[in-house]
Design an enzyme around this catalytic site. Structure first.
Site, PDB file in Angstrom:
ATOM      1  N   ALA A  65       0.794  -1.247   0.089  1.00  0.00           N
ATOM      2  CA  ALA A  65      -0.144   0.042  -0.152  1.00  0.00           C
ATOM      3  C   ALA A  65       1.086   1.342  -0.083  1.00  0.00           C
ATOM      4  O   ALA A  65       1.851   1.249   0.963  1.00  0.00           O
ATOM      5  CB  ALA A  65      -0.939  -0.064   1.320  1.00  0.00           C
ATOM      6  N   CYS A  66       0.738   2.184  -0.901  1.00  0.00           N
ATOM      7  CA  CYS A  66       1.492   3.558  -0.909  1.00  0.00           C
ATOM      8  C   CYS A  66       0.367   4.571  -1.236  1.00  0.00           C
ATOM      9  O   CYS A  66      -0.959   4.203  -1.138  1.00  0.00           O
ATOM     10  CB  CYS A  66       2.290   3.498  -1.973  1.00  0.00           C
ATOM     11  SG  CYS A  66       1.769   3.706  -3.826  1.00  0.00           S
ATOM     12  N   ASP A  67       0.678   5.660  -1.363  1.00  0.00           N
ATOM     13  CA  ASP A  67      -0.189   6.786  -1.285  1.00  0.00           C
ATOM     14  C   ASP A  67      -1.365   6.783  -2.414  1.00  0.00           C
ATOM     15  O   ASP A  67      -2.350   7.202  -2.329  1.00  0.00           O
ATOM     16  CB  ASP A  67       0.622   8.028  -1.312  1.00  0.00           C
ATOM     17  CG  ASP A  67      -0.026   9.209  -0.751  1.00  0.00           C
ATOM     18  OD1 ASP A  67      -1.248   9.006  -0.017  1.00  0.00           O
ATOM     19  OD2 ASP A  67      -0.041  10.514  -1.230  1.00  0.00           O
TER      20      ASP A  67
END
Length: 623
Positions: free
Chosen positions: A417-419
């Site tokens: 999960a990233c931005d």
């Protein structure tokens, strides 16, 4: 709550709000790029191939399609499909109010003294601000309405309630958006646009990079780029066919200069990893890859700011600009969506910003005589070794290795999960997917945006340290691993090792317990092939250096008295070769940790390392 925790919480809230804004734009970037391509190619008279017929429906895409998509996405993020539909309905009121042929009506609704356009003004306002407000707002109201009344609906009437409540709520909000919210948004949008035009006209736009560059390093890049600059850029591009605002966050020049300076003048692992990072950053458009280099030496933010200011200045004075958002911020994407007359300005701006950031970063590296770069890498490795040698998981979890392995037993799916849910997380997922496959594990590895995480059973979430707090808020029951850099971390090997160890022990827990009892009864030497043992090792780590040295010395003396020739050494855990020639004497806790990393070595567990020579039959069986 401590001051540090308070700052972390505020930072997480800012990131969360920024991500919410960008979350309405990011899924629709493809539509924005499609509009940008059509504008660049067919716009009259500045397009590559002007065509008034094709150009005629780009306005419909700009004024209707894109705002409705954004409103639907914003509503869906609040209340799934029901919220998305109501959000799409409600934004139509503001769209109609701001459309060119609605100006006489709009002028009568909006306070005339605040409305800067006359009744005959022919240019409308792309209502992105209205979409980003009305979509989530109407969805939130529908959600609260359902929470109050949905449970009271009689059986068999659910569909009537769902359809009519959604339709009635949409009708109410489309009217509110036209008569109440719309006029305020029209005036606000005009003021914002005029403010941006004033800043550009007075050559103050480059100063914005003093805020943009530090914010990017704090993982607010998508929030600033897609939440603020892209909507404003689309509005500007609709008027003049291009916008420099699209380039302010996506410009890869500042990061390129920093990475080049690190590759030439850096130290340790940062220097060796920088060349690979350059390719990923400049060609792949994954800007997050250079953030750890700045965080490791924060003064490098001056180089990023200098490069960003230079780039924006050159874009402005040389007529640079893009027809749509460049996502990701790759030089390839920038060239693809550059306006016909802006290639020279865009290329010079990117290269100029890279040159300036390189010079500043090079001076910083050359003046810095400390060994912080190497020290940081060594400290990271030492921290990992300490956690492993003590049988601990990452310190933020506070769990022992035994507990960690047990928790890994339930993992059914791995999500990065990233931005933004693309770029760095996709590449990290690809790296781990390859490791998982080579380890013979059948686990799906995917990537997504933090905002889209859902708390599911059997979930392992891997995210950047800066986003860990938000990821835990979204998935409190998941197993979490945070990393500094998706593309360069030793934690992937630890994850795979623990998954493998958990997979080997989980299916037959009862059989494991039974075998442990049998081994305890028969003695800890059961199952060891002493004919293959060529070295006896004691594991050295920082907390027990004296103990391990003394224990290995005592055991060596016992071996000499017995006339044995097998060498005895005190080594670090990462110095072992994974083969049966090593017999390791360790405590039970360290033995569990060894099992995570090595599956071929022999391990003898003891309660007291200093009394290892007293293990019945051990020395007799050695050569």
């Amino acid at each position: 709550m401590s001051e540090t925790q308070s700052k972390s919480s505020v930072k997480a809230k800012i990131q969360k709000f920024g991500t919410f804004l960008s979350g309405m734009i990011m899924p629709n970037i493809g539509a924005i790029i499609a509009w940008g391509f059509m504008t660049a190619i067919f716009m009259s008279p500045n397009g590559w191939f002007p065509n008034k017929y094709i150009n005629s429906f780009t306005s419909s895409m700009l004024y209707f399609m894109i705002p409705i998509l954004i409103a639907y996405t914003g509503g869906k993020s609040v209340y799934e499909e029901r919220g998305g539909v109501v959000g799409a309905i409600s934004v139509v009121g503001t769209i109609v109010l701001a459309f060119p042929w609605a100006k006489p009506v709009a002028q009568g609704i909006v306070y005339p003294s605040l409305y800067p356009y006359g009744a005959n003004h022919s240019t409308g306002i792309p209502m992105f601000l209205g979409a980003m407000i009305m979509g989530p707002l109407s969805a939130w109201c529908l959600k609260k309405f359902d929470q109050a009344f949905q449970s009271k609906v009689k059986a068999g009437f659910e569909m009537i309630y769902n359809n009519f409540s959604q339709g009635i709520m949409g009708m109410i909000f489309v009217a509110l958006s036209y008569f109440l919210v719309g006029p305020i948004l029209v005036v606000s949008t005009i003021w914002i646009a005029n403010g941006v035009d004033w800043i550009i006209a007075h050559n103050l736009l480059p100063l914005a990079n003093l805020v943009i560059e530090p914010a990017k390093v704090l993982f607010l890049n998508n929030a600033i780029g897609n939440g603020v600059l892209v909507p404003l850029g689309i509005q500007q591009a609709a008027k003049i066919g291009k916008s420099v605002l699209f380039l302010m966050e996506s410009n890869p020049g500042p990061g390129l200069g920093i990475l080049l300076a690190c590759a030439l003048f850096g130290k340790g692992s940062a220097k060796s990893s920088a060349p690979g990072a350059i390719i990923v950053h400049f060609l792949g458009g994954v800007h997050e890859i250079y953030f750890p280099y700045v965080l490791m030496k924060p003064i490098l933010i001056l180089a990023a700011m200098a490069g960003g200011i230079t780039g924006t200045f050159l874009f402005s004075v040389l007529g640079g600009g893009l027809t749509a958002a460049a996502s990701p911020g790759s030089i390839i994407a920038i060239l693809l969506v550059s306006a016909k007359d802006a290639y020279f300005g865009n290329i010079v701006g990117v290269l100029g910003s890279a040159a300036v950031s390189f010079v500043v970063a090079a001076v910083i590296y050359k003046m810095d005589k400390s060994s912080d770069g190497d020290l940081a890498a060594a400290q990271g490795q030492m921290a990992a070794m300490k956690a492993e040698s003590k049988g601990l998981a990452e310190e933020e979890n506070g769990a022992s290795a035994v507990e960690t392995v047990e928790s890994y037993k339930d993992v059914q799916r791995i999500i990065f999960a990233c931005d933004a849910g693309m770029g760095s997380s996709a590449m990290g997922a690809s790296l781990l997917r390859d490791k998982v496959k080579k380890a013979g594990l059948n686990l799906p590895v995917t990537n997504t945006a933090v905002r889209n995480l859902k708390d599911e059973p059997g979930l392992l979430v891997i995210t950047q340290e800066e986003l860990a707090e938000r990821a835990k808020e979204k998935t409190p029951n998941a197993l979490h691993v945070s990393v500094g850099n998706f593309l360069s971390t030793p934690k992937y090997d630890q994850v795979v090792a623990r998954l493998k160890a958990a997979g080997e022990t989980a299916p037959e827990a009862e059989q494991v317990k039974k075998s442990e009892k049998q081994e305890k009864k028969a003695g800890s030497l059961a199952g060891i092939d002493f004919a293959k043992v060529k070295e006896v090792d004691f594991i050295r780590h920082d907390q027990h250096i004296g103990t391990v040295t003394m224990a290995s010395s005592l055991f060596k003396d016992e071996m000499q008295k017995a006339g044995k020739q097998t060498p005895v050494k005190a080594v670090r855990i990462n110095e072992l070769d994974n083969d049966p020639s090593h017999l390791v004497i360790a405590t039970a806790m360290a033995g569990k940790n060894l099992a995570i990393r090595y599956d071929q070595i022999h391990v003898v567990t003891v309660d007291d390392l200093l009394k290892a020579g007293e293990v019945s039959g051990l020395i007799d069986k050695l050569k």
